[in-house]
Motif scaffolding. Sequence first.
Motif, mmCIF file in Angstrom:
data_model
loop_
_atom_site.group_PDB
_atom_site.id
_atom_site.type_symbol
_atom_site.label_atom_id
_atom_site.label_comp_id
_atom_site.label_asym_id
_atom_site.label_seq_id
_atom_site.Cartn_x
_atom_site.Cartn_y
_atom_site.Cartn_z
ATOM 1 N N HIS A 212 0.865 -1.184 0.000
ATOM 2 C CA HIS A 212 0.000 0.000 0.000
ATOM 3 C C HIS A 212 0.901 1.233 0.000
ATOM 4 C CE1 HIS A 212 -3.294 -2.740 1.280
ATOM 5 N NE2 HIS A 212 -2.358 -3.259 2.079
ATOM 6 N N ASP A 213 0.924 1.946 -1.092
ATOM 7 C CA ASP A 213 1.745 3.156 -1.177
ATOM 8 C C ASP A 213 0.923 4.326 -0.671
ATOM 9 O OD1 ASP A 213 3.685 5.004 -1.689
ATOM 10 O OD2 ASP A 213 3.937 4.504 -3.806
ATOM 11 N N LEU A 214 1.200 4.755 0.550
ATOM 12 C CA LEU A 214 0.400 5.801 1.184
ATOM 13 C C LEU A 214 0.719 7.188 0.643
ATOM 14 C CD1 LEU A 214 0.545 4.618 4.910
ATOM 15 C CD2 LEU A 214 -1.156 4.057 3.153
ATOM 16 N N VAL A 215 1.971 7.406 0.251
ATOM 17 C CA VAL A 215 2.373 8.713 -0.267
ATOM 18 C C VAL A 215 3.152 8.496 -1.563
ATOM 19 C CG1 VAL A 215 3.437 10.939 0.280
ATOM 20 C CG2 VAL A 215 2.613 9.481 2.137
ATOM 21 N N PRO A 216 2.444 8.294 -2.663
ATOM 22 C CA PRO A 216 3.138 8.061 -3.936
ATOM 23 C C PRO A 216 3.521 9.383 -4.603
ATOM 24 C CG PRO A 216 0.783 7.919 -4.265
ATOM 25 C CD PRO A 216 0.984 8.167 -2.785
ATOM 26 N N PHE A 217 4.331 9.278 -5.631
ATOM 27 C CA PHE A 217 4.538 10.415 -6.514
ATOM 28 C C PHE A 217 3.258 10.658 -7.295
ATOM 29 C CE2 PHE A 217 9.123 9.117 -6.186
ATOM 30 C CZ PHE A 217 9.586 10.300 -5.614
ATOM 31 N N THR A 218 3.227 11.725 -8.061
ATOM 32 C CA THR A 218 2.025 12.060 -8.813
ATOM 33 C C THR A 218 1.830 11.095 -9.976
ATOM 34 O OG1 THR A 218 3.199 13.572 -10.290
ATOM 35 C CG2 THR A 218 2.332 14.485 -8.240
ATOM 36 N N GLU A 219 0.609 11.014 -10.476
ATOM 37 C CA GLU A 219 0.310 10.140 -11.609
ATOM 38 C C GLU A 219 1.070 10.570 -12.859
ATOM 39 O OE1 GLU A 219 -3.845 9.918 -12.278
ATOM 40 O OE2 GLU A 219 -4.293 8.967 -10.351
ATOM 41 N N ASP A 220 1.279 11.858 -13.027
ATOM 42 C CA ASP A 220 1.978 12.355 -14.214
ATOM 43 C C ASP A 220 3.488 12.165 -14.116
ATOM 44 O OD1 ASP A 220 -0.315 13.259 -15.590
ATOM 45 O OD2 ASP A 220 -0.362 15.068 -14.348
ATOM 46 N N ASP A 221 3.990 11.941 -12.920
ATOM 47 C CA ASP A 221 5.430 11.747 -12.724
ATOM 48 C C ASP A 221 5.634 10.667 -11.670
ATOM 49 O OD1 ASP A 221 8.160 11.951 -12.695
ATOM 50 O OD2 ASP A 221 8.245 13.960 -11.819
ATOM 51 N N PRO A 222 5.298 9.419 -11.986
ATOM 52 C CA PRO A 222 5.290 8.358 -10.973
ATOM 53 C C PRO A 222 6.662 7.993 -10.435
ATOM 54 C CG PRO A 222 4.926 7.442 -13.161
ATOM 55 C CD PRO A 222 4.869 8.927 -13.303
ATOM 56 N N ARG A 223 7.737 8.389 -11.124
ATOM 57 C CA ARG A 223 9.081 8.084 -10.647
ATOM 58 C C ARG A 223 9.761 9.267 -9.968
ATOM 59 N NH1 ARG A 223 11.635 4.413 -15.611
ATOM 60 N NH2 ARG A 223 10.040 2.774 -15.540
ATOM 61 N N GLY A 224 9.082 10.383 -9.897
ATOM 62 C CA GLY A 224 9.651 11.545 -9.228
ATOM 63 C C GLY A 224 10.797 12.190 -9.970
ATOM 64 N N ALA A 225 10.800 12.088 -11.308
ATOM 65 C CA ALA A 225 11.901 12.645 -12.096
ATOM 66 C C ALA A 225 11.972 14.162 -11.953
ATOM 67 C CB ALA A 225 11.745 12.263 -13.568
ATOM 68 N N GLY A 226 10.815 14.813 -11.920
ATOM 69 C CA GLY A 226 10.806 16.267 -11.798
ATOM 70 C C GLY A 226 11.369 16.741 -10.473
ATOM 71 N N LEU A 227 11.036 16.025 -9.396
ATOM 72 C CA LEU A 227 11.555 16.389 -8.078
ATOM 73 C C LEU A 227 13.078 16.293 -8.057
ATOM 74 C CD1 LEU A 227 10.776 17.024 -5.065
ATOM 75 C CD2 LEU A 227 10.992 14.569 -4.672
ATOM 76 N N THR A 228 13.613 15.199 -8.602
ATOM 77 C CA THR A 228 15.060 15.017 -8.637
ATOM 78 C C THR A 228 15.735 16.069 -9.508
ATOM 79 O OG1 THR A 228 14.760 12.638 -8.331
ATOM 80 C CG2 THR A 228 16.903 13.375 -9.120
ATOM 81 N N ASN B 166 25.366 18.621 -3.434
ATOM 82 C CA ASN B 166 24.592 17.930 -4.462
ATOM 83 C C ASN B 166 24.574 16.411 -4.250
ATOM 84 O OD1 ASN B 166 23.203 17.324 -6.842
ATOM 85 N ND2 ASN B 166 25.071 17.344 -8.059
ATOM 86 N N PRO B 167 25.725 15.725 -4.199
ATOM 87 C CA PRO B 167 25.664 14.269 -4.041
ATOM 88 C C PRO B 167 25.166 13.813 -2.677
ATOM 89 C CG PRO B 167 27.933 15.031 -3.922
ATOM 90 C CD PRO B 167 27.115 16.209 -4.346
ATOM 91 N N LEU B 168 25.269 14.671 -1.666
ATOM 92 C CA LEU B 168 24.849 14.274 -0.320
ATOM 93 C C LEU B 168 23.429 14.724 0.017
ATOM 94 C CD1 LEU B 168 28.088 14.974 1.760
ATOM 95 C CD2 LEU B 168 27.376 12.872 0.607
ATOM 96 N N SER B 169 22.730 15.303 -0.957
ATOM 97 C CA SER B 169 21.386 15.812 -0.676
ATOM 98 C C SER B 169 20.390 14.682 -0.417
ATOM 99 C CB SER B 169 20.894 16.669 -1.842
ATOM 100 O OG SER B 169 20.694 15.877 -3.001
ATOM 101 N N GLY B 170 20.586 13.531 -1.065
ATOM 102 C CA GLY B 170 19.659 12.421 -0.900
ATOM 103 C C GLY B 170 18.298 12.663 -1.527
ATOM 104 N N LEU B 171 18.207 13.627 -2.445
ATOM 105 C CA LEU B 171 16.900 13.959 -3.008
ATOM 106 C C LEU B 171 16.355 12.834 -3.876
ATOM 107 C CD1 LEU B 171 14.709 16.071 -3.203
ATOM 108 C CD2 LEU B 171 15.890 17.088 -5.150
ATOM 109 N N ALA B 172 17.211 12.161 -4.610
ATOM 110 C CA ALA B 172 16.743 11.098 -5.508
ATOM 111 C C ALA B 172 16.362 9.828 -4.761
ATOM 112 C CB ALA B 172 17.820 10.792 -6.546
ATOM 113 N N THR B 173 17.068 9.530 -3.683
ATOM 114 C CA THR B 173 16.877 8.248 -3.003
ATOM 115 C C THR B 173 16.238 8.372 -1.632
ATOM 116 O OG1 THR B 173 19.091 8.380 -2.015
ATOM 117 C CG2 THR B 173 18.902 7.288 -4.154
ATOM 118 N N GLY B 174 16.319 9.565 -1.046
ATOM 119 C CA GLY B 174 15.967 9.716 0.355
ATOM 120 C C GLY B 174 17.234 9.681 1.193
ATOM 121 N N PRO B 175 17.381 10.534 2.193
ATOM 122 C CA PRO B 175 18.637 10.625 2.942
ATOM 123 C C PRO B 175 19.036 9.347 3.661
ATOM 124 C CG PRO B 175 16.894 11.870 4.023
ATOM 125 C CD PRO B 175 16.379 11.484 2.669
ATOM 126 N N ASN B 176 18.073 8.515 4.024
ATOM 127 C CA ASN B 176 18.401 7.284 4.754
ATOM 128 C C ASN B 176 19.087 6.249 3.883
ATOM 129 O OD1 ASN B 176 17.352 7.881 7.375
ATOM 130 N ND2 ASN B 176 15.298 7.671 6.549
#
Length: 330
Positions: free
Chosen positions: A131-147, A249-259
């Motif tokens: 159950h994905d409680l907080v997904p990306f948007t339908e138009d950008d399901p992989r979060g490419a725009g956020l990254t 930039n490389p330590l931001s964790g925006l693409a993967t999440g900081p954890n």
Amino acid sequence: MSNQTLPGTARKLTLVVLGLAALITTMLCAFALPSLHSGPHRVPIGVTGPEQVAKALQEKTDGDAWAVRLYPTPAALQAAIEDRDVAGGLAVTADQVDVYTATAGGPSATSALTALGDGVAAQQGTRATVHDLVPFTEDDPRGAGLTAALLPMIFGGIFPALILSGTFPGHRGLRTRIAGALLFSVAAGAAIAAVLQFGTHSVDGDYGLTALGVILGMAALSTTLLGLQALLGMAGFALGGALMMLLGNPLSGLATGPNWLPTGWAGVGQLLPPGASGSLLRANAFFDSSGTGLPALVLTGWVGIGVALALVADRRGRRPAATRSEAVTD
């Protein structure tokens, strides 16, 4: 004269070469080491189910990869995920294992948690349901725009500082540069948020809050760089730019999440403007502003540091001017 000049030139050249070598080495470490050691590092997850089963799963799972917390009900676990207290979790019943994820909070952790849920279900002879409680948007399901938003935000702090320093140079232009950087942050931050929300439909949430977060992130970058440049010259600007770009930039964790980064690297990344900006954008865009306190505080602190450096430079610049004025009067 030449005998006196050459040793000084040699020392200066040696310092520059060593400094550049250290910069390149740091760049390699910042980009390579976190990637080589990437993976779940004490990712906070929740577990709920029959008491004995939940505790046994906690004892078995808790370790270097996962930091497991127990919740009394699936509803409590879901609320914790939506409030960003945990990255996801497992609800274990006699018939199945429910895997609760928040892909928008960290897609890499979502994949690993799903695999963990499948493993637990296989051991119990049941099935896992995600159950994905907080997904990306339908138009950008992989979060490419956020990254993709991270680099414009970083360059949106670097370029204004560089251009404003050339357009309004010297001590007299210092306040104009600071005002220009803040005005640019407002205009560019609002534009970036508008593109992400209304152009590419990559983010949800309240546009005003999303825009404010981006504005704060860009202001933190630009004011810090301007303050360093005003106080230390181009060496200060280069130092700040390298810190933000090569480490932030490389330590931001925006693409993967900081954890997904090693613990030490992740902590450093979240204390730098790019990492804090990414976390603030993620929280405002997908989590109804839950978890915005720390990144907002970090970014506000960087704005304060930049302004403080500019004030110190301003005071230093006034002293020579006052001395020259007194000399002319005499």
